[in-house]
Scaffold this active site. Structure first.
Site, PDB file in Angstrom:
ATOM      1  NE  ARG A  47      10.656   3.076   8.033  1.00  0.00           N
ATOM      2  CZ  ARG A  47      10.177   2.065   7.591  1.00  0.00           C
ATOM      3  NH1 ARG A  47      11.106   1.208   7.348  1.00  0.00           N
ATOM      4  NH2 ARG A  47       8.902   2.016   7.158  1.00  0.00           N
ATOM      5  N   GLY A 137      -9.249  -3.958  16.820  1.00  0.00           N
ATOM      6  CA  GLY A 137      -9.412  -2.609  16.475  1.00  0.00           C
ATOM      7  C   GLY A 137     -10.222  -1.927  17.346  1.00  0.00           C
ATOM      8  CB  ILE A 139     -14.465  -4.370  19.136  1.00  0.00           C
ATOM      9  CG1 ILE A 139     -14.953  -4.696  17.757  1.00  0.00           C
ATOM     10  CG2 ILE A 139     -15.246  -5.018  20.116  1.00  0.00           C
ATOM     11  CD1 ILE A 139     -14.966  -5.761  17.027  1.00  0.00           C
ATOM     12  N   GLY A 190      -7.645  -3.110  -0.787  1.00  0.00           N
ATOM     13  CA  GLY A 190      -6.810  -2.604   0.408  1.00  0.00           C
ATOM     14  C   GLY A 190      -7.160  -3.472   1.545  1.00  0.00           C
ATOM     15  CD  GLU A 193      -0.807  -5.031   4.667  1.00  0.00           C
ATOM     16  OE1 GLU A 193      -0.273  -4.448   3.905  1.00  0.00           O
ATOM     17  OE2 GLU A 193      -1.766  -4.516   5.632  1.00  0.00           O
ATOM     18  CG  ASP A 204      -3.808 -10.394  12.361  1.00  0.00           C
ATOM     19  OD1 ASP A 204      -3.501  -9.395  12.791  1.00  0.00           O
ATOM     20  OD2 ASP A 204      -5.275 -10.557  12.335  1.00  0.00           O
ATOM     21  CE  LYS A 208      -6.087  -8.928  15.433  1.00  0.00           C
ATOM     22  NZ  LYS A 208      -7.069  -8.723  14.038  1.00  0.00           N
ATOM     23  N   GLY A 305      -8.494  -0.441  10.770  1.00  0.00           N
ATOM     24  CA  GLY A 305      -8.524   0.696  10.022  1.00  0.00           C
ATOM     25  C   GLY A 305      -8.054   1.858  10.916  1.00  0.00           C
TER      26      GLY A 305
END
EC number: 1.1.1.3
Length: 438
Positions: A47, A137, A139, A190, A193, A204, A208, A305
Site C-alpha cells: 500500500r 512458522g 517448523i 511485541g 498484538e 489462531d 492451525k 517471526g
C-alpha cells in the site's frame, strides 16, 4: 543452458515479506543450488511505496492493487503475505489460481476457512497451492504430516500452536503474576498484538489445528467444527495448583481420529510435567503426530517471526522451482474422506475443577454427591486456607477447593458443573480445565 529464473511476485511487505526479500538475497546461491534454478523477486504489491523497509526494492515492478500480480507477465509464482481470510488476500489467491499461477501463502486463516475451495481451484488449474508457513512458522510441520508421514495412518495430531499464549502461560508460572499483567508485558515486548484476541481467545491456534486435522486425516478442512477456548480464564491460582498436582498448563490444539469421527479442540490443558510438550516454554511452538507405524513424533521451534516464517515461505518456493506438485490435502478431492466431526461433549478424559466455596460444614459432601449423581468419579482433592477471589479481594470464610476426576464424558462433567455453580456456597463460577495425560 542456464535454467530459467523463477520469477516471484510478493503481496505484502510487512515483517514476513521483508524477511523473504532478505532471505532470497542472503542465500541466493544456496537456494539456486537446491532449487535447480535461481529464484528472484520481480514484482511486489504494497500500500505504501514511500515507507522505508530496510531492503533494496529498486527495479521491482510495483502494484498498488495486489490482484495485479495474478496477471503480471513477469511473475511465475505469487506469494501472498497480506493476511486475513477475506478481502485482498482471498481475491489475490483466487485470481492467481484461476490464472494457472502457483501460490505460496503464510495465511492460516485463509487456508483454514477457504482451503477446501482453494484446493479445488488449484486442482482444476493443475498448479501448487503451498502453505508451509501457515502453521508453526519455521517448523516444517506441513511437509512432515502430509509427506513425511504419508505411509502412516495418523490417529492424533496437535500441540502448542500459538507462541503468544505459550509465552503468557510460561511467564505466569515463572513469576506468579496474573494474566492481565503478563499480557501487558507481552504486548510491550511485541509478543502480543495491540488487539490480542485472535491469539488469547484460541482462534489462531484453531486455524492451525483445522489445517493439521485436514492433512492428518485426509479430509476437507473444516474450521467450523473446531471447539475453541482461550486462556483468559486461566488464573495464577490455577497455575499454582497445577504445579502442586504435578502438571503445567498449556494451550493445546488436539485433533483425534476416533471410531465416531474426528474431534478437534483448542483449549487450556493440564499436562504432566514429565511430558516433553510440558517443557516447551516461552514463544516456542511444538507439534506432535501419532501414527500406526511411526508411533509418536514431535517437532519444536519458533512458530512466528520474520526469519522462521520467511524460511518456510522460501522452502515452498524451492518446491515450486523444482516442479513439485502435491495435492493440497495429500490426496485429490475425490479421494478425501468425509469422516464426520465429533462434538466436544463426547470427549472422554479427566478434569481439573477449582471451586471457591464458603467454609461451611457439609460443603464437600454436597459437591461430592452432585458429582456422584452425575456419573463423575473423584480421584483426588486439594483444600487450602482462605485466599483471594478472581478480582484479588479477600473473601472472609472462603476457601479454594481443587478436585481432580477420573476419566468421564464431558457431557456428564458439564451437567455436574451447572448444578455445582448453582449452590449458594459456591461464590464464583467454577474453573474447569481438561487434563491431557497422553
Amino acid at each position: 543452458m542456464r535454467p530459467a529464473t523463477l520469477r516471484v511476485g510478493i503481496a505484502g511487505l510487512g515483517t514476513v515479506g521483508v524477511g523473504v526479500v532478505r532471505l532470497l538475497a542472503a542465500n541466493a546461491e544456496l537456494i539456486a543450488t537446491r532449487a535447480g534454478r535461481p529464484i528472484a523477486i520481480t514484482a511486489v504489491a504494497a500500500r505504501d511505496r514511500t515507507r522505508e523497509r530496510g531492503v533494496d526494492l529498486s527495479g521491482l515492478r510495483w502494484h498498488d492493487d495486489a490482484r495485479g500480480l495474478a496477471g503480471d507477465p513477469d511473475v511465475d509464482v505469487v506469494v501472498e503475505l497480506i493476511g486475513g481470510a477475506e478481502g485482498p488476500a482471498r481475491q489475490l489467491v483466487e485470481a492467481s489460481l484461476a490464472a494457472g499461477r502457483p501460490v505460496v501463502t503464510a495465511n492460516k486463516a485463509l487456508i483454514a476457512i477457504h482451503g477446501a475451495s482453494l484446493a479445488a481451484m488449484a486442482e482444476r488449474s493443475a498448479v501448487p497451492l503451498c502453505f508451509e508457513a501457515a502453521v508453526a512458522g519455521g517448523i516444517p510441520v506441513i511437509k512432515a504430516v502430509r509427506e513425511g508421514l504419508a505411509a502412516d495412518r495418523l490417529t492424533r495430531v496437535g500441540g502448542i500452536l500459538n507462541g503468544t499464549c505459550n509465552y503468557i502461560l510460561t511467564a505466569m508460572r515463572e513469576s506468579g503474576r496474573d494474566f492481565a499483567s503478563i499480557l501487558a508485558e507481552a504486548q510491550a515486548l511485541g509478543y502480543a498484538e495491540a488487539d490480542p484476541s485472535t491469539d488469547i481467545d484460541g482462534i489462531d491456534a484453531a486455524h492451525k489445528l483445522a489445517i493439521l486435522a485436514a492433512l492428518a486425516f485426509g479430509r476437507p478442512v473444516d474450521f467450523a467444527s473446531v471447539h475453541v477456548e482461550g486462556i483468559r480464564a486461566v488464573g495464577a491460582l490455577d497455575i499454582a495448583f497445577a504445579q502442586e498436582l504435578g502438571y503445567r498448563i498449556k494451550l493445546l490444539g488436539i485433533a483425534r481420529l476416533a471410531e465416531a469421527g474426528v474431534e478437534a479442540r483448542v483449549h487450556p490443558c493440564l499436562v504432566p510435567q514429565t511430558m516433553p510438550i510440558a517443557l516447551v516454554d516461552g514463544v516456542f511452538n511444538a507439534v506432535f503426530a501419532e501414527g500406526d507405524f511411526v508411533g509418536r513424533v514431535m517437532l519444536e521451534g519458533r512458530g512466528a517471526g520474520a526469519g522462521p516464517t520467511a524460511s518456510a515461505v522460501v522452502a515452498d518456493l524451492i518446491d515450486v522451482a523444482r516442479g513439485t506438485t502435491i495435492p493440497v490435502w495429500g490426496a485429490n478431492a475425490e479421494h478425501l474422506s468425509q469422516v464426520v466431526s465429533v462434538p466436544i461433549g463426547e470427549r472422554v478424559g479427566a478434569y481439573y475443577l477449582r471451586l471457591q466455596v464458603l467454609d461451611r460444614p457439609g460443603v464437600i459432601a454436597e459437591i461430592a454427591a452432585i458429582l456422584r449423581d452425575s456419573g463423575v468419579s473423584l480421584k483426588s482433592m486439594l483444600q487450602h486456607g482462605a485466599t483471594e477471589d478472581v478480582s484479588g479481594n479477600d473473601v472472609p470464610d472462603a476457601v479454594p477447593i481443587v478436585l481432580v476426576t477420573h476419566q468421564t464424558r464431558e457431557h456428564a462433567m458439564r451437567r455436574a458443573l451447572e448444578l455445582i455453580a448453582a449452590l449458594d456456597v459456591v461464590i464464583e463460577p467454577p474453573a474447569m480445565i481438561r487434563i491431557e495425560a497422553g
